[in-house]
Design a protein around this motif. Structure first.
Motif, PDB file in Angstrom:
ATOM      1  N   VAL A   1      32.417  36.773  39.680  1.00  0.00           N
ATOM      2  CA  VAL A   1      32.507  36.907  40.983  1.00  0.00           C
ATOM      3  C   VAL A   1      33.727  35.954  41.575  1.00  0.00           C
ATOM      4  CG1 VAL A   1      31.733  36.690  43.415  1.00  0.00           C
ATOM      5  CG2 VAL A   1      30.206  37.499  41.639  1.00  0.00           C
ATOM      6  N   PHE A   2      33.927  34.782  41.146  1.00  0.00           N
ATOM      7  CA  PHE A   2      34.809  34.050  41.341  1.00  0.00           C
ATOM      8  C   PHE A   2      36.326  34.738  40.846  1.00  0.00           C
ATOM      9  CE2 PHE A   2      32.244  30.053  41.867  1.00  0.00           C
ATOM     10  CZ  PHE A   2      32.553  29.928  43.125  1.00  0.00           C
ATOM     11  N   ALA A   3      36.285  35.293  39.825  1.00  0.00           N
ATOM     12  CA  ALA A   3      37.644  36.037  39.278  1.00  0.00           C
ATOM     13  C   ALA A   3      38.103  37.233  40.113  1.00  0.00           C
ATOM     14  CB  ALA A   3      37.252  36.552  37.908  1.00  0.00           C
ATOM     15  N   GLN A   4      36.982  37.837  40.723  1.00  0.00           N
ATOM     16  CA  GLN A   4      36.995  38.862  41.576  1.00  0.00           C
ATOM     17  C   GLN A   4      37.752  38.727  42.973  1.00  0.00           C
ATOM     18  OE1 GLN A   4      36.614  42.379  40.357  1.00  0.00           O
ATOM     19  NE2 GLN A   4      36.524  41.078  38.248  1.00  0.00           N
ATOM     20  N   GLU A   5      37.006  37.494  43.169  1.00  0.00           N
ATOM     21  CA  GLU A   5      37.465  36.892  44.483  1.00  0.00           C
ATOM     22  C   GLU A   5      39.145  36.553  44.604  1.00  0.00           C
ATOM     23  OE1 GLU A   5      36.601  33.572  47.855  1.00  0.00           O
ATOM     24  OE2 GLU A   5      35.410  33.316  45.988  1.00  0.00           O
ATOM     25  N   GLY A   6      39.303  36.082  43.323  1.00  0.00           N
ATOM     26  CA  GLY A   6      40.762  35.804  43.100  1.00  0.00           C
ATOM     27  C   GLY A   6      41.552  37.098  43.116  1.00  0.00           C
ATOM     28  N   ASP A   7      41.220  38.082  42.534  1.00  0.00           N
ATOM     29  CA  ASP A   7      41.937  39.397  42.679  1.00  0.00           C
ATOM     30  C   ASP A   7      42.088  39.891  44.152  1.00  0.00           C
ATOM     31  OD1 ASP A   7      42.350  39.837  39.890  1.00  0.00           O
ATOM     32  OD2 ASP A   7      40.563  41.290  39.599  1.00  0.00           O
ATOM     33  N   GLY A   8      41.084  39.614  45.005  1.00  0.00           N
ATOM     34  CA  GLY A   8      41.354  39.969  46.253  1.00  0.00           C
ATOM     35  C   GLY A   8      42.214  39.172  47.067  1.00  0.00           C
ATOM     36  N   TRP A   9      41.963  37.827  46.905  1.00  0.00           N
ATOM     37  CA  TRP A   9      42.982  37.118  47.726  1.00  0.00           C
ATOM     38  C   TRP A   9      44.207  37.415  47.238  1.00  0.00           C
ATOM     39  CZ3 TRP A   9      41.110  36.069  51.781  1.00  0.00           C
ATOM     40  CH2 TRP A   9      39.820  35.331  51.751  1.00  0.00           C
ATOM     41  N   LEU A  10      44.565  37.671  46.068  1.00  0.00           N
ATOM     42  CA  LEU A  10      45.903  38.154  45.685  1.00  0.00           C
ATOM     43  C   LEU A  10      46.327  39.568  46.253  1.00  0.00           C
ATOM     44  CD1 LEU A  10      48.117  36.692  43.536  1.00  0.00           C
ATOM     45  CD2 LEU A  10      46.951  38.353  41.712  1.00  0.00           C
ATOM     46  N   ARG A  11      45.628  40.264  46.419  1.00  0.00           N
ATOM     47  CA  ARG A  11      45.756  41.434  46.969  1.00  0.00           C
ATOM     48  C   ARG A  11      46.012  41.346  48.698  1.00  0.00           C
ATOM     49  NH1 ARG A  11      45.008  46.726  45.348  1.00  0.00           N
ATOM     50  NH2 ARG A  11      43.985  46.013  43.893  1.00  0.00           N
TER      51      ARG A  11
END
Length: 453
Positions: free
Chosen positions: A348-358
């Motif tokens: 979930v932390f990795a997915q959060e990173g994806d979202g903030w990058l977007r």
């Protein structure tokens, strides 16, 4: 270790118990058959162990013959023995093929394992877990060759006979081994095996009836989703689309709400990086409406809802959905296996990173990726490569090209080890972004490594 003779004797004993109860109740095979919604031949074949009907048959017999649960209990013991036999046989066949490769690697010394990488494979032999050290090359050969031979030789003859209910457990165990192998050696070695086994499952499913057909259909759906995942990793999105659509149809036909929720979430996941980003949120909501009872599947669906909000540019809704996902992942714990078990707190932390990058917040993204990678399970090393590449993209956006290059180089090595086209594509994108730092040593090293690969 259970053997086929023991399992066969258990089915014959169960049939004899049915015959004894039938006679005690004053029924002939002809008179019992319509009362348990079966034909006389089914009763006759079951009583001699030739036919093995599913649980619904035994429940009806138990009620009609006033067995007070005795027949159901005996059926469950018999199925458990058959499943243990199938599990141990699959694992033993895998262990044998692995051990054969290990002995070859031992004779040839370091030449058989030039990269020095050894992994531990767990196999069940004689009801005991055995840890086998094996080179990556040996595991590749065993997974793509020896494992298949454990059942393909039987498939053609088995289709002509009554379908064994224990096959469901057998194919489930087989898929688990291939999933573990995929994480280690990549999709290229596994996909041909997966496609072949899908053909066998379909053959058995066509021959089966009732509850057993439904169980095989659920199993086939899971294998189809797995084939879609493997196709995606090899860069074949069209084939990945096809397999995932097949998985959804099968899950819905079987009434498998749990897996239907998971497949909708997978479709949302794929839509994030595709041309149909407007569907992400709708597919995520479809996954949540399917009402999975597994916390990790619900967490996976919440992650996709978060991505849908990120696509729309709604950072507050994105953050709220990520918090939902993190709470659900944390409540499920780790290491419990099963559907969605990859959806842990680091994921979930990795997915959060994806979202903030977007959402254009690379510093927040870099922090999330770094935290995820610090806690990342070793068993999911290919996915580690994907998030190393994305961490590299975040570090470029924060003005840290050297750190980005180091992360991308580590990702490229994992792409090589697992033959992952997905990771390779993401590293190539990082390399293009690093072109604006031509004097950076790490950028030069990454470009050279990509050129060489």
């Amino acid at each position: 270790m259970a053997d086929q003779h023991d399992a066969g004797e258990a089915w014959r004993a169960l049939g004899q118990q049915l015959a004894a109860l039938r006679k005690a109740a004053g029924h002939t095979q002809h008179s019992l058959a319509p009362r348990v919604l079966s034909g006389r031949s089914t009763i006759a074949n079951t009583e001699i162990g030739r036919q093995r009907p599913g649980r619904a048959f035994w429940e009806r017999c138990d009620v009609v013959l006033c067995a007070n649960g005795a027949l159901i209990a005996a059926y469950e013991r018999t199925v458990a023995m058959q499943q243990r036999y199938q599990r141990e046989r699959s694992s033993a066949a895998f262990a044998a093929s692995v051990l054969a490769e290990v002995s070859t690697a031992t004779v040839s010394g370091t030449q058989a394992n030039p990269d020095g990488e050894t992994v531990m494979v767990t196999a069940v032999v004689g009801r005991q877990d055995v840890q086998i050290p094996i080179s990556r090359r040996a595991l590749l050969q065993a997974a793509s060759g020896g494992l298949v031979s454990s059942i393909t030789s039987e498939s053609a003859t088995a289709r002509a006979k009554d379908v064994d209910p224990a096959l469901v457990d057998h194919f489930t165990a087989l898929r688990s081994v291939l999933v573990e192998s995929d994480n280690r050696i990549g999709a290229a070695a596994i996909l041909p095996t997966a496609r072949q086994q899908l053909g066998h499952i379909a053959d058995y499913r066509r021959a089966a009836r009732g509850d057993l057909r439904n169980a095989l259909l659920c199993t086939e759906a899971r294998w189809a989703e797995f084939a879609g995942w493997l196709s995606d990793d090899l860069g074949d999105r069209d084939r990945g689309d096809w397999w995932l659509a097949q998985a959804l149809v099968m899950a819905q036909e079987a009434g498998d709400a749990e897996f239907t929720a998971y497949v909708f979430a997978r479709m949302a996941q794929r839509a994030v990086d595709a041309a149909d980003q407007d569907r992400v949120l709708g597919l995520a909501h479809a996954a949540e409406r399917a009402s999975s009872i597994r916390s990790q599947v619900r967490a996976f669906a919440a992650v996709q809802r978060a991505h849908g909000h990120a696509v729309e540019g709604d950072s507050a809704a994105f953050q709220a959905a990520i918090e939902d996902a993190q709470r659900l992942a944390h409540s499920a714990g780790s290491g419990n296996g099963g559907l969605g078990s990859f959806c842990t707190s680091p994921y979930v932390f990795a997915q959060e990173g994806d979202g903030w990058l977007r959402l254009g917040r690379p510093q927040a993204a870099a922090r999330c990726f770094d935290q995820a990678l610090t806690e990342w399970p070793e068993s999911y090393r290919r996915e580690r490569g994907r998030y190393l590449a994305r961490a590299a993209a975040a570090h470029i956006a924060t003005g840290e090209p050297q750190q980005a290059a180091l992360a991308a180089l580590a990702a490229l090595e994992l792409a090589r080890l697992t033959s992952s086209a997905r990771i390779q594509r993401e590293v190539i994108a990082v390399d293009r972004q690093l072109a604006k730092f031509p004097t950076e040593p790490g950028a030069k090293q990454l470009h050279a490594a990509l050129t060489a690969s």
